[in-house]
Design a protein around this motif. Structure first.
Motif, PDB file in Angstrom:
ATOM      1  N   GLN A   1     -10.704 -59.212   9.333  1.00 47.43           N
ATOM      2  CA  GLN A   1     -10.612 -58.006   8.823  1.00 47.43           C
ATOM      3  C   GLN A   1     -10.376 -58.117   7.000  1.00 47.43           C
ATOM      4  O   GLN A   1     -10.693 -57.130   6.537  1.00 47.43           O
ATOM      5  N   CYS A   2      -9.505 -57.843   7.076  1.00 47.95           N
ATOM      6  CA  CYS A   2      -8.722 -58.151   6.412  1.00 47.95           C
ATOM      7  C   CYS A   2      -9.244 -59.177   5.316  1.00 47.95           C
ATOM      8  O   CYS A   2      -9.394 -58.466   3.723  1.00 47.95           O
ATOM      9  N   TRP A   3      -9.505 -60.291   5.576  1.00 47.26           N
ATOM     10  CA  TRP A   3     -10.207 -61.151   5.064  1.00 47.26           C
ATOM     11  C   TRP A   3     -11.651 -60.553   4.665  1.00 47.26           C
ATOM     12  O   TRP A   3     -11.747 -60.972   3.547  1.00 47.26           O
TER      13      TRP A   3
ATOM     14  N   PRO B   1      -5.289 -52.406   5.561  1.00 47.10           N
ATOM     15  CA  PRO B   1      -6.638 -51.418   4.646  1.00 47.10           C
ATOM     16  C   PRO B   1      -6.538 -51.794   3.094  1.00 47.10           C
ATOM     17  O   PRO B   1      -6.768 -52.419   1.969  1.00 47.10           O
TER      18      PRO B   1
ATOM     19  N   ALA C   1      -5.503 -54.876   1.462  1.00 52.50           N
ATOM     20  CA  ALA C   1      -6.670 -55.963   1.843  1.00 52.50           C
ATOM     21  C   ALA C   1      -7.226 -55.993   0.495  1.00 52.50           C
ATOM     22  O   ALA C   1      -7.264 -57.000  -0.665  1.00 52.50           O
ATOM     23  N   LYS C   2      -7.295 -54.662   0.038  1.00 47.75           N
ATOM     24  CA  LYS C   2      -8.242 -54.036  -0.939  1.00 47.75           C
ATOM     25  C   LYS C   2      -7.617 -54.441  -2.362  1.00 47.75           C
ATOM     26  O   LYS C   2      -7.571 -54.881  -3.404  1.00 47.75           O
TER      27      LYS C   2
ATOM     28  N   GLY D   1      -2.465 -56.418   8.313  1.00 47.95           N
ATOM     29  CA  GLY D   1      -3.225 -55.049   8.647  1.00 47.95           C
ATOM     30  C   GLY D   1      -4.061 -53.752   8.109  1.00 47.95           C
ATOM     31  O   GLY D   1      -3.956 -52.859   8.773  1.00 47.95           O
TER      32      GLY D   1
ATOM     33  N   ALA E   1      -4.695 -63.531   3.754  1.00 46.06           N
ATOM     34  CA  ALA E   1      -5.106 -62.336   4.681  1.00 46.06           C
ATOM     35  C   ALA E   1      -3.859 -61.548   5.562  1.00 46.06           C
ATOM     36  O   ALA E   1      -4.155 -60.481   6.139  1.00 46.06           O
TER      37      ALA E   1
ATOM     38  N   LYS F   1      -3.385 -50.748  12.618  1.00 43.36           N
ATOM     39  CA  LYS F   1      -3.925 -51.941  11.858  1.00 43.36           C
ATOM     40  C   LYS F   1      -4.633 -52.382  12.079  1.00 43.36           C
ATOM     41  O   LYS F   1      -5.691 -52.686  13.059  1.00 43.36           O
TER      42      LYS F   1
ATOM     43  N   ASP G   1      -6.552 -59.673  11.136  1.00 48.02           N
ATOM     44  CA  ASP G   1      -6.748 -60.958  10.010  1.00 48.02           C
ATOM     45  C   ASP G   1      -8.196 -61.076   9.688  1.00 48.02           C
ATOM     46  O   ASP G   1      -7.735 -61.230   8.605  1.00 48.02           O
TER      47      ASP G   1
ATOM     48  N   CYS H   1      -1.409 -59.577   4.813  1.00 47.56           N
ATOM     49  CA  CYS H   1      -1.496 -57.784   4.291  1.00 47.56           C
ATOM     50  C   CYS H   1      -1.440 -57.227   6.167  1.00 47.56           C
ATOM     51  O   CYS H   1      -0.668 -55.835   5.638  1.00 47.56           O
TER      52      CYS H   1
END
Length: 785
Positions: A348-350, A381, A384-385, A379, A374, A343, A346, A377
């Motif tokens: 990176q998700c943000w 992707p 997040a998208k 972890g 975020a 995963k 957080d 999510c």
């Protein structure tokens, strides 16, 4: 999910008919005809279920039709269970009557009257439910539902969008280290390569939405990669595997053919296509990406392609993306060549959300809320998208806050985008495994799912089949492995190469809740007074319920109103589960198959004695009462539960005795009494529990063959044990009795010596040939807990 329920009922039908014949018991005239009619109805319905499941999301009438079907199927399952139990009870009582010849005529007269009365009730119930199914079968034609074969044909090209090799590298976050690892595999010289050897295959494995395809696209588009290999080919395999289509795509990539030039290649025999591939790659250092490879069961259909790949030059590589680690192995990846995608963090998700929603702009107020979003999510992707795309349409703090406060599984965009790849994995599961997966939604997010507990619960619900003479435990282990391999379970904790427990990813949990709708759910209670919402929830959660009660709060009486409950699990600190509350529960919730009210913190949550009314729970198979410190005894009525398979009394330190009639529990497979410190002996009747697989905390006398207490010699009757925790009491060993015991077929044995008997003595008595593979001695503390 309806297909899974129907398959369980069909399995019950088959097993019940076999039981009836084997026990030489006949039901009332006409019931067999009703059962055959039921079987025909279920097969007719089963043919259109796939189309109905797909259409229920957009058609409320189809959804209502499915709900009524599931309701009738559950009721029929209970009716068949009554039938099967009646057959077992009759056979059991008849054998007892034959062995007790006194007063036999009086018994036979009473028994015959009760038998006819019971059969008439069952017959009328089956006929009534069958009439409901008749209406459901007729109504299915109203919705023009397609049969499975037609539905599959129509949906083959719709289930999974075809991937391409193009990716927006700027939107791929947090995969730099994995990319470097993959590149190292591509550049590395493999000592295993040589003439006639298969080309090294690297596999990226992970659940849907983790970015496997995006990462493969990143590697495929890398300029160094394209310069390193003579030819690079991208093939989208997807879940509708067709070896000719894959071969055509490889030829098209190798020979750089246009779509029109490649058209018609599939009309050639497969062997012609494979020979063309081997000719094209002869002596060529190539790199092939096989994206989204699915079914490992089709391994033999991959063999021709895999053999063809070996004609490339040394240094050639294959990269596979898949959700299933077993598929990766089937494709030829060793454990060191399998990369499990982790995963994202957080942060990176943000970054993904910010890039999409704010398009690089700074907004302090929205950023604070966005970072909290975020975290939802977990972890993933894709999550997040999707949430970034959703937030892009929201322009103020209130709208962002609303997204933060919403459960992901109720957001329309989440259902459409995040859950889409998970749905593919779910639909690919066998029907019983679907049920096993959905059942896990009963455990809250971040909850440990213990393998040795969840498998007996699946068994209790009937997900592992109805044939008690089969190895249901092995089937449960297989289903558990499937869910692990398909990435539905994560955070695996291992011991001796076996999984002890795992968890579900939060997004996967949301997905399961989305599918489970109102059949599985949880209720959190913070006060003694239920709110109107709590009451509404209970009315809808008719079948499977987890109750989380704050410490000091009494068990809610309203739960007894949900009379169709099949599983009830309590978590956290129930303040007082009184005898009155249990009486109400046992009197009304008579369809329970799973009942778990034990807590690991030793809270005094259970009364001193279980009420006699527990004997009314005819369907109960799983009874979990561990760490019940106040519990002192179990009622004899418990032994009327002929279907009981699992009884866990671990840590009930004040439990003084087991019921004398425990030998009536002929279907019991698991009995745990570790840590029952006040328990001084096991009843003699335990020797009759010939279905036992695991027995933990057994107390056996070694000095004599006692008439009332379980003795060492009684172990000779328990031939199916595979786990035994044995406490040996006495100051000497009756060697004649001990010689009757054969323990060499039990894989795992732990022994604690409570008297003055020495280890060497018991070893000589029970293991004279030294052929017990795993015999261990334990101290009292270990044995107790």
């Amino acid at each position: 999910m309806a297909d899974a329920i129907i398959s369980l009922v069909l399995e019950q039908l088959k097993t019940t008919i076999v039981d009836e014949v084997s026990e030489e018991v006949e039901l009332l005239v006409g019931v067999e005809e009703e059962v055959r009619k039921l079987e025909g109805n279920l097969h007719l319905i089963n043919n259109v279920l796939q189309d109905a499941e797909e259409r229920k999301r957009t058609n409320d009438l189809v959804k209502e039709w499915l709900d009524r079907l599931k309701e009738a199927s559950y009721d029929m399952g209970d009716a068949l269970d009554e039938w099967r139990t009646a057959v077992e009870v009759e056979a059991h009582e008849a054998k007892n009557a034959a062995s007790q010849k006194k007063a036999l005529c009086k018994f036979t007269s009473c028994f015959s009257f009760r038998r006819v009365s019971s059969r008439r009730h069952i017959a009328l119930n089956i006929k009534k439910i069958n009439q409901r199914l008749d209406d459901i079968v007729q109504e299915k034609d109203t919705y023009k539902l397609l049969s499975t074969s037609i539905s599959n044909t129509i949906n083959q090209t719709q289930q999974r969008p075809e991937t391409s090799s193009f990716v927006d590298v700027s939107k791929l976050c947090g995969r730099d280290m994995v990319k470097e690892k993959l590149l190292a595999y591509l550049w590395g010289e493999s000592g295993e390569e040589g003439a006639g050897e298969l080309i090294p295959t690297i596999s990226i494995v992970g659940m849907g939405g983790l970015g496997k395809t995006a990462l493969a696209q990143l590697i495929w588009n890398d300029d160094e990669v394209k310069g390193h290999f003579d030819k690079v080919i991208w093939v989208c395999v997807s879940n509708c595997f067709n070896e000719k289509k894959v071969a055509r795509a490889i030829i098209q990539g190798l020979e750089k053919l246009s779509d029109s030039a490649a058209y018609g290649l599939e009309l050639n025999p497969l062997q012609v296509l494979l020979e063309r591939i081997s000719s094209s790659i002869q002596g060529t250092k190539y790199f092939i990406v096989l994206d989204d490879v699915w079914d490992g069961k089709k391994g033999e259909r991959w063999e021709g392609l895999k053999t063809t790949f070996k004609y490339g030059a040394p240094g050639s590589r294959i990269l596979v993306t898949t959700r299933d680690v077993e598929v990766a192995k089937m494709m030829g990846s060793s454990s060191s060549q399998i990369i499990s995608l982790e995963k994202l963090g957080d942060e990176q998700c943000w970054s993904i959300i910010k890039h999409i929603a704010l398009e690089g702009k700074e907004d302090q107020n929205l950023e604070k809320i966005g970072r909290e979003i975020a975290r939802k999510c977990k972890g993933l992707p894709l999550a997040a998208k999707t949430l970034g795309s959703l937030l892009k349409t929201k322009t103020n703090i209130q709208e962002w806050q609303s997204v933060l406060n919403s459960e992901i599984w109720v957001l329309e965009m989440a259902q459409k985008d995040i859950f889409a790849p998970l749905l593919l994995s779910y639909y690919d599961l066998p029907p019983p495994v679907k049920q096993c997966f959905l059942y896990c939604v009963l455990f809250p997010k971040d909850h440990k799912i213990w393998r040795h507990v969840i498998i007996p619960q699946w068994m209790a619900m009937g997900y592992l089949g109805s044939d008690r003479n089969s190895d249901l435990e092995s089937k449960g282990e297989e289903y558990f492995r499937i869910l692990v391999a398909r990435s539905f379970f994560q955070d695996l904790v291992m011991d001796d190469e076996k999984i002890i427990y795992c968890k579900m990813h939060d997004i996967v949990h949301d997905f399961a809740q989305f599918l489970a709708e109102n059949e599985f759910g949880t209720l959190e209670i913070k006060s003694d007074h239920l709110t109107r919402d709590d009451g509404s929830k209970l009315r809808h959660l008719l079948r499977h319920l987890t109750v989380m009660v704050d410490k000091g709060i009494n068990f809610p009486a309203m739960i007894s109103d949900t009379e169709k409950l099949r599983a009830l699990i309590t978590l956290t600190g129930v303040g007082a589960l009184t005898s009155e509350a249990l009486c109400s529960l046992f009197n009304r919730c008579r369809r329970l198959r799973v009942l778990s009210v034990g807590l690991p913190d030793g809270t005094d949550h259970l009364c001193k004695e279980i009420p006699e009314e527990i004997g009314k729970l005819m369907h109960l198979r799983f009874l979990h009462l561990p760490w019940s410190n106040q519990l002192e005894g179990l009622p004899e009525a418990l032994c009327n539960l002929l279907n009981l398979e699992y009884l866990d009394l671990t840590g009930c330190r004040n439990l003084k005795q087991l019921p004398d009639s425990i030998g009536k529990l002929i279907n019991l497979r698991f009995l745990y009494t570790n840590g029952c410190l006040a328990l001084t002996h096991y009843p003699k009747g335990v020797q009759k529990l010939t279905s036992l697989r695991q027995l933990r905390g057994l107390i056996a006398r070694a000095d004599r063959n006692d008439a009332k207490e379980f003795s060492l010699a009684d172990l000779e009757n328990l031939k199916h044990l595979n786990v035994l925790h044995l406490k040996v009491v006495g100051n000497s060993i009756d060697m004649e009795q001990a010689s009757k015991v054969e323990l060499q077929n039990i894989p795992k044995i732990w022994i604690f010596l409570a008297g003055s008997i020495q280890k060497e003595e018991i070893n000589e008595a029970l293991n004279p040939q030294k052929n017990i593979l795993d015999l261990k001695f334990a101290d009292d503390y270990w044995m107790g807990f």
